[in-house]
Design a protein around this motif. Structure first.
Motif, PDB file in Angstrom:
ATOM      1  N   LYS A 101     -51.912 -49.466  46.766  1.00 20.24           N
ATOM      2  CA  LYS A 101     -51.950 -49.004  45.422  1.00 20.24           C
ATOM      3  C   LYS A 101     -53.250 -47.796  45.757  1.00 20.24           C
ATOM      4  O   LYS A 101     -53.859 -47.947  46.813  1.00 20.24           O
ATOM      5  CB  LYS A 101     -52.399 -50.016  44.444  1.00 20.24           C
ATOM      6  N   SER A 157     -55.366 -51.539  47.301  1.00 14.98           N
ATOM      7  CA  SER A 157     -54.971 -53.121  47.065  1.00 14.98           C
ATOM      8  C   SER A 157     -53.601 -53.185  47.426  1.00 14.98           C
ATOM      9  O   SER A 157     -52.802 -52.245  47.028  1.00 14.98           O
ATOM     10  CB  SER A 157     -55.378 -53.905  45.751  1.00 14.98           C
ATOM     11  N   PRO A 158     -53.076 -54.375  47.905  1.00 15.63           N
ATOM     12  CA  PRO A 158     -51.504 -54.278  48.381  1.00 15.63           C
ATOM     13  C   PRO A 158     -50.861 -54.954  47.047  1.00 15.63           C
ATOM     14  O   PRO A 158     -51.263 -55.275  46.109  1.00 15.63           O
ATOM     15  CB  PRO A 158     -51.631 -55.483  49.328  1.00 15.63           C
ATOM     16  N   GLU A 161     -49.929 -56.011  35.343  1.00 14.45           N
ATOM     17  CA  GLU A 161     -50.574 -55.371  36.386  1.00 14.45           C
ATOM     18  C   GLU A 161     -49.840 -54.228  36.833  1.00 14.45           C
ATOM     19  O   GLU A 161     -50.329 -53.096  37.328  1.00 14.45           O
ATOM     20  CB  GLU A 161     -51.136 -56.269  37.587  1.00 14.45           C
ATOM     21  N   GLU A 162     -48.447 -54.214  37.272  1.00 13.72           N
ATOM     22  CA  GLU A 162     -47.898 -53.530  37.819  1.00 13.72           C
ATOM     23  C   GLU A 162     -47.078 -52.434  36.982  1.00 13.72           C
ATOM     24  O   GLU A 162     -46.848 -52.709  36.048  1.00 13.72           O
ATOM     25  CB  GLU A 162     -46.798 -54.089  38.860  1.00 13.72           C
ATOM     26  N   THR A 171     -52.911 -61.131  45.801  1.00 21.60           N
ATOM     27  CA  THR A 171     -51.800 -60.830  46.558  1.00 21.60           C
ATOM     28  C   THR A 171     -52.151 -60.989  48.246  1.00 21.60           C
ATOM     29  O   THR A 171     -51.402 -61.131  48.858  1.00 21.60           O
ATOM     30  CB  THR A 171     -51.444 -59.352  46.238  1.00 21.60           C
TER      31      THR A 171
HETATM   32 MG   LIG Z   1     -53.009 -56.465  42.640  1.00 21.65          MG
END
Ligand SMILES: [Mg+2]
Ligand SMILES: Nc1ncnc2c1ncn2[C@@H]1O[C@H](COP(=O)(O)OS(=O)(=O)O)[C@@H](OP(=O)(O)O)[C@H]1O
Ligand SMILES: [Mg+2]
Ligand SMILES: [Mg+2]
Length: 408
Positions: free
Chosen positions: A91, A95-96, A124-125, A194
């Protein structure tokens, strides 16, 4: 002959009429009341939102759906891990995010939308990177489309399978609420930790319901935490075992109604047991639960706080909200997350479910100043810095030590 008895007199006839009319009135009222009650209970079955009125609300339906949705999402994350389904993107903050994060978010939002269509979701996504990367989107769809709970009825309650790849992307994007102080808002972290997930260590699927800024319900699935509350765990040891019956817990809590846990794999609601924090008579005997990433929590400061409190036991190091879960069931006592970067704002999805779980297990959760976490400020905990959680009786002492170490 005029034979007149008392009963035939006009006066007594009017008495009878009065009694009769009262009887009819009472019967009508009772009938109306029972029809109203029946209609209400039927309505609340058909329209779960009807039970959202504060006067008739105990959040049992929300807890039920949250538990099932988290349980189903954990099936997906485990499948992603064991199939070694590749596809991790970085991201903007480096962060993955994996197939597991996207897929779990889609399944959980679908369940919320189906049961509580008017609620907002802070997830979050978001799906923009998937719209650019068709291969990744197709891989998520390949795995997500077949995920279902063993119990077909429960699966139906969650809305059954996702309708299509395109709608899966739209569903992921429905986690875009700005949050805030009013209304019903779900905070969703489809995979918290994650990095732990990728390492085969601890991670958590986390869902909390915030109503008018206050967390009311939380559910957390931790596929890699041992079922045994007293088992030793550490982030350095990989704990993923396919089809394991010794690992995997589903935690949940409702405000004012306590915290519970049950096995994730075989559990049903009936197998839930209450959990609570461990009573600690002497703070020097307490055990810290800390993160793994040095970038997320100032570990040197944590050590200084431990030393000030006379704590010598090694800390339990875990990724994700598994830290909240662990102290809530007495596998560790104090969660410290002392800020590393001054300007970092904690995200509400990283803490909402854990906050209520620990508070309902007999703990207190505050920031480094001793203030409650404020979930009414949008997508982040904008007015808080860091997190400190411990049994209620210890919190003042811990905050005192934190203030000394951080010179607050
Ligand atoms: Mg995350
Ligand atoms: N700088 C910084 N400070 C604090 N927190 C941060 C920071 N950067 C990221 N994040 C968030 O940390 C989430 C993972 O938390 P963990 O408790 O698993 O981290 S750790 O155990 O300390 O490594 C992680 O959640 P996931 O992305 O869901 O894994 C991030 O939201
Ligand atoms: Mg997270
Ligand atoms: Mg996450």
């Amino acid at each position: 002959m005029i034979s007149s008895t008392k009963t035939d007199s006009p006066r007594s006839r009017s008495n009878w009429l009065r009694v009769l009319s009262r009887f009819v009135l009472c019967s009508t009222l009772i009938l109306a009341l029972s029809v109203a009650l029946k209609t209400r209970s039927r309505l609340s079955l058909l329209l779960p939102s009807f039970s959202h009125h504060p006067a008739v609300m105990s959040y049992q339906q929300e807890r039920y759906i949250a538990e099932l949705a988290v349980q189903r999402a954990c099936l997906l994350t485990q499948k992603v891990f064991f199939e070694k389904a590749k596809g991790t993107v970085s991201k903007d903050d480096k962060s993955p995010v994996t197939i597991g994060d996207f897929g779990a978010q889609a399944l959980i939002i679908q369940a919320i939308r189906k049961n509580f269509p008017n609620d907002e979701i802070v997830g979050e996504e978001e799906a923009s990177s998937l719209r650019q990367d068709k291969d990744l989107s197709a891989e998520i769809w390949r795995i997500a489309k077949d995920i279902k709970l063993d119990d077909a009825e429960s699966d139906k309650v969650l809305g059954g399978p996702l309708p299509s790849e395109e709608s899966m992307l739209d569903i992921i994007d429905q986690g875009n609420s700005a949050g805030g102080p009013k209304g019903r808002i779900w905070a969703l972290d489809p995979i918290d930790g994650t990095k732990g997930f990728l390492r085969g260590g601890q991670y958590a699927v986390c869902l909390g319901l915030i109503v008018d800024g206050d967390v009311k319900v939380g559910a957390i699935g931790t596929p890699n935490l041992p079922v045994d509350d007293n088992a030793t765990i550490d982030a350095s040891t990989g704990t993923q075992q396919e089809g394991s019956s010794t690992n995997g817990i589903l935690f949940s809590a409702v405000l004012g109604e306590g915290a519970t846990s049950r096995p994730l794999s075989t559990g049903t609601l009936a197998q839930s047991k209450p959990i609570s924090m461990r009573p600690v008579a002497n703070i020097a005997d307490a055990v810290f639960c800390e993160g793994v990433e040095a970038a997320h929590s100032a570990q040197g400061d944590n050590a200084a706080v431990a030393s000030l409190l006379g704590i010598t036991a090694p800390s339990v190091r875990l990724d994700s909200q598994a830290k909240y879960c662990s102290i809530a069931r007495g596998a560790g006592d104090i969660y410290l997350r002392l800020p590393v970067k001054k300007d970092y704002q904690e995200k509400i999805w990283d803490h909402a479910a854990g906050d209520i779980l620990v508070r309902e297990a007999g703990g207190q959760v505050t920031d480094i100043y001793g203030n409650r976490l404020d979930f009414s400020k949008g997508r982040t905990l904008a007015v808080n810095k860091g997190v400190v959680a411990s049994p209620k009786a210890l919190q003042d002492q811990v905050i005192g030590a934190v203030k000394t170490v951080l010179k607050l």
